[in-house]
Design a protein around this motif. Sequence first.
Motif, short mmCIF file in Angstrom:
data_model
loop_
_atom_site.label_atom_id
_atom_site.label_comp_id
_atom_site.label_asym_id
_atom_site.label_seq_id
_atom_site.Cartn_x
_atom_site.Cartn_y
_atom_site.Cartn_z
N UNK A 69 2.03 23.74 53.66
CA UNK A 69 3.21 24.56 53.98
C UNK A 69 4.05 24.94 52.76
N UNK A 70 3.52 24.67 51.58
CA UNK A 70 4.20 24.99 50.31
C UNK A 70 5.55 24.31 50.17
N UNK A 71 5.74 23.18 50.86
CA UNK A 71 7.00 22.45 50.72
C UNK A 71 6.96 21.57 49.47
N UNK A 72 8.11 21.41 48.84
CA UNK A 72 8.23 20.57 47.65
C UNK A 72 8.18 19.11 48.09
N UNK A 73 7.15 18.39 47.63
CA UNK A 73 6.98 17.00 48.06
C UNK A 73 7.24 15.99 46.94
N UNK A 74 7.35 16.47 45.71
CA UNK A 74 7.61 15.56 44.61
C UNK A 74 7.60 16.30 43.28
N UNK A 75 7.77 15.52 42.24
CA UNK A 75 7.74 16.08 40.89
C UNK A 75 7.44 14.98 39.90
N UNK A 76 7.09 15.37 38.69
CA UNK A 76 7.02 14.42 37.58
C UNK A 76 7.46 15.14 36.33
N UNK A 77 8.06 14.39 35.44
CA UNK A 77 8.57 14.94 34.18
C UNK A 77 7.99 14.16 33.02
N UNK A 78 7.73 14.86 31.95
CA UNK A 78 7.23 14.25 30.73
C UNK A 78 8.21 14.51 29.61
N UNK A 79 8.57 13.46 28.88
CA UNK A 79 9.47 13.63 27.74
C UNK A 79 8.70 14.26 26.59
N UNK A 80 9.33 15.19 25.91
CA UNK A 80 8.70 15.85 24.79
C UNK A 80 9.09 15.18 23.48
N UNK A 81 10.31 14.71 23.42
CA UNK A 81 10.80 14.08 22.20
C UNK A 81 10.58 12.57 22.28
N UNK A 82 10.28 11.95 21.14
CA UNK A 82 10.09 10.50 21.16
C UNK A 82 11.41 9.78 21.44
N UNK A 83 11.28 8.61 22.01
CA UNK A 83 12.44 7.79 22.31
C UNK A 83 12.44 6.59 21.38
#
Length: 103
Positions: A69-83
């Motif tokens: 149904x094209x519903x948003x079920x989740x996400x994930x994010x990746x850091x680009x800069x080092x921590x």
Amino acid sequence: MSDQYFIINIRAYLDKDKPTYIGENSLYELLSDFSCPSNPDVEYFLLHNAIEFTKKDQSITYLVFSANDASLVGYFSLAIKPISIRTTTISKTMANHTNFTNY
């Protein structure tokens, strides 16, 4: 990933040269339907930080949609800069196991 889901990089919604461009306001509206009652920090990041962090090249966020149904079920994010983590804030055992060096 299975056929049950598809993933879209939010940059595709923000890049005027892409056919998937919807603009920042429409993207905020799309994200406003997302909720995560079990972890408010996860919800807060997506609703308040994900777009700005992407625009500043600090992270990139991928949205996961249901293919049904094209519903948003989740996400994930990746850091680009080092921590950077000060070893004084973690145990010596952890620092030794992760190859941290004191600074």
